[in-house]
Design a protein around this motif. Structure first.
Motif, PDB file in Angstrom:
ATOM      1  N   GLY A  50       0.870  -1.123   0.102  1.00  0.00           N
ATOM      2  CA  GLY A  50      -0.024   0.161  -0.052  1.00  0.00           C
ATOM      3  C   GLY A  50       0.895   1.360  -0.009  1.00  0.00           C
ATOM      4  N   THR A  51       0.334   2.352   0.028  1.00  0.00           N
ATOM      5  CA  THR A  51       0.948   3.677  -0.053  1.00  0.00           C
ATOM      6  C   THR A  51       2.008   3.880   1.488  1.00  0.00           C
ATOM      7  N   ALA A 107     -10.184 -13.938  14.576  1.00  0.00           N
ATOM      8  CA  ALA A 107     -10.088 -12.466  15.213  1.00  0.00           C
ATOM      9  C   ALA A 107      -8.823 -11.569  14.749  1.00  0.00           C
ATOM     10  N   LEU A 108      -7.918 -12.214  14.321  1.00  0.00           N
ATOM     11  CA  LEU A 108      -6.770 -11.598  13.744  1.00  0.00           C
ATOM     12  C   LEU A 108      -7.026 -11.564  12.225  1.00  0.00           C
ATOM     13  N   MET A 109      -7.657 -12.262  11.555  1.00  0.00           N
ATOM     14  CA  MET A 109      -8.060 -12.106  10.172  1.00  0.00           C
ATOM     15  C   MET A 109      -9.046 -10.971  10.119  1.00  0.00           C
ATOM     16  N   GLN A 110      -9.885 -10.983  10.905  1.00  0.00           N
ATOM     17  CA  GLN A 110     -10.926  -9.522  11.086  1.00  0.00           C
ATOM     18  C   GLN A 110     -10.183  -8.483  11.293  1.00  0.00           C
ATOM     19  N   ALA A 111      -9.257  -8.442  12.169  1.00  0.00           N
ATOM     20  CA  ALA A 111      -8.449  -7.157  12.366  1.00  0.00           C
ATOM     21  C   ALA A 111      -7.739  -6.538  11.139  1.00  0.00           C
ATOM     22  N   THR A 161      -9.104  -1.432   4.778  1.00  0.00           N
ATOM     23  CA  THR A 161     -10.173  -0.407   4.517  1.00  0.00           C
ATOM     24  C   THR A 161      -9.222   0.881   4.825  1.00  0.00           C
ATOM     25  N   ALA A 162      -8.158   0.882   5.235  1.00  0.00           N
ATOM     26  CA  ALA A 162      -7.226   1.837   5.540  1.00  0.00           C
ATOM     27  C   ALA A 162      -6.052   1.802   4.458  1.00  0.00           C
ATOM     28  N   GLY A 163      -6.527   1.341   3.391  1.00  0.00           N
ATOM     29  CA  GLY A 163      -5.611   1.428   2.092  1.00  0.00           C
ATOM     30  C   GLY A 163      -4.269   0.517   2.055  1.00  0.00           C
ATOM     31  N   LEU A 164      -4.367  -0.363   2.832  1.00  0.00           N
ATOM     32  CA  LEU A 164      -3.447  -1.522   2.885  1.00  0.00           C
ATOM     33  C   LEU A 164      -3.857  -2.796   2.206  1.00  0.00           C
ATOM     34  N   SER A 165      -3.365  -3.218   1.303  1.00  0.00           N
ATOM     35  CA  SER A 165      -3.774  -4.801   0.865  1.00  0.00           C
ATOM     36  C   SER A 165      -3.034  -5.725   1.619  1.00  0.00           C
ATOM     37  N   VAL A 166      -3.608  -6.864   2.134  1.00  0.00           N
ATOM     38  CA  VAL A 166      -3.157  -7.780   3.180  1.00  0.00           C
ATOM     39  C   VAL A 166      -3.603  -8.947   2.380  1.00  0.00           C
ATOM     40  N   VAL A 167      -2.836  -9.971   2.163  1.00  0.00           N
ATOM     41  CA  VAL A 167      -3.042 -11.296   1.716  1.00  0.00           C
ATOM     42  C   VAL A 167      -2.417 -12.169   2.677  1.00  0.00           C
ATOM     43  N   VAL A 168      -3.459 -13.221   3.411  1.00  0.00           N
ATOM     44  CA  VAL A 168      -3.159 -14.133   4.481  1.00  0.00           C
ATOM     45  C   VAL A 168      -3.014 -15.656   3.693  1.00  0.00           C
TER      46      VAL A 168
END
Length: 177
Positions: free
Chosen positions: A11-12, A59-63, A69-76
């Motif tokens: 992300g930025t 719970a971690l996945m939800q967080a 939503t804050a502009g960071l792409s996360v792939v787990v």
């Protein structure tokens, strides 16, 4: 029981990304085991291996989704444990030369042909101090099958290095400067 996860993030870039991620892992009882993170072309890019208690995984996945939503792409990705023993050995590759298209492609083609895994690769470009020419530098950690001799690999890489007009060194990990 622990769940092992690989997180890929981009992300930025902005202050606080790593701290926020570390806070989430800790808040969910996780252990940050290893990571590689960098600023590339104004963007944050990172990979992280974390272990979390199985009951905290959802719970971690939800967080982590909230971070998106804050502009960071996360792939787990769930991680499988590494095999305890294999018939490979490590080598360290360093390369430097005038930058031009195709260097990574030609070097990795030779590496792939030998069935070698690139465990880590770092590349940069920088200006030469005397001439201001653009230099390309690469450092790689290789996992080489026992059936491939370092001498044969060196011979094949040096043939390409001559063609590419780059300096190349191949060393056992304990002999890295």
């Amino acid at each position: 029981m622990k769940t092992s996860l690989i997180l890929t993030l981009s992300g930025t870039d902005r202050p606080g990304i790593v701290s926020g991620l570390a806070e989430l892992v800790a808040k969910h009882g996780g252990n940050w085991t290893e990571s590689r993170m960098a600023r590339l072309a104004g963007h944050f890019a990172g990979i992280l291996h974390a272990e979390v208690p199985a009951e905290q995984c959802d719970a971690l996945m939800q967080a982590l989704r909230a971070m998106q939503t804050a502009g960071l792409s996360v792939v787990v990705t769930p991680a499988e444990p590494a095999p305890a023993h294999d018939d490979h050995y490590g080598l360290h590759l360093e390369l430097v030369g005038h930058d031009r298209p195709g260097i990574v492609h030609q070097i990795t083609t030779v590496i792939r042909r030998h069935g070698i895994n690139i465990e880590e690769l770092e590349t940069t470009t920088e200006r030469a101090p005397q001439t201001d020419d653009l230099l390309f530098k690469a450092i790689a950690t290789l996992r080489v099958p026992a059936t491939v001799t370092a001498a044969k690999l060196r011979q094949d890489l040096e043939a390409i290095a001559t063609e590419l007009m780059v300096d190349l060194s191949l060393k056992e990990p304990g002999h890295v400067r």
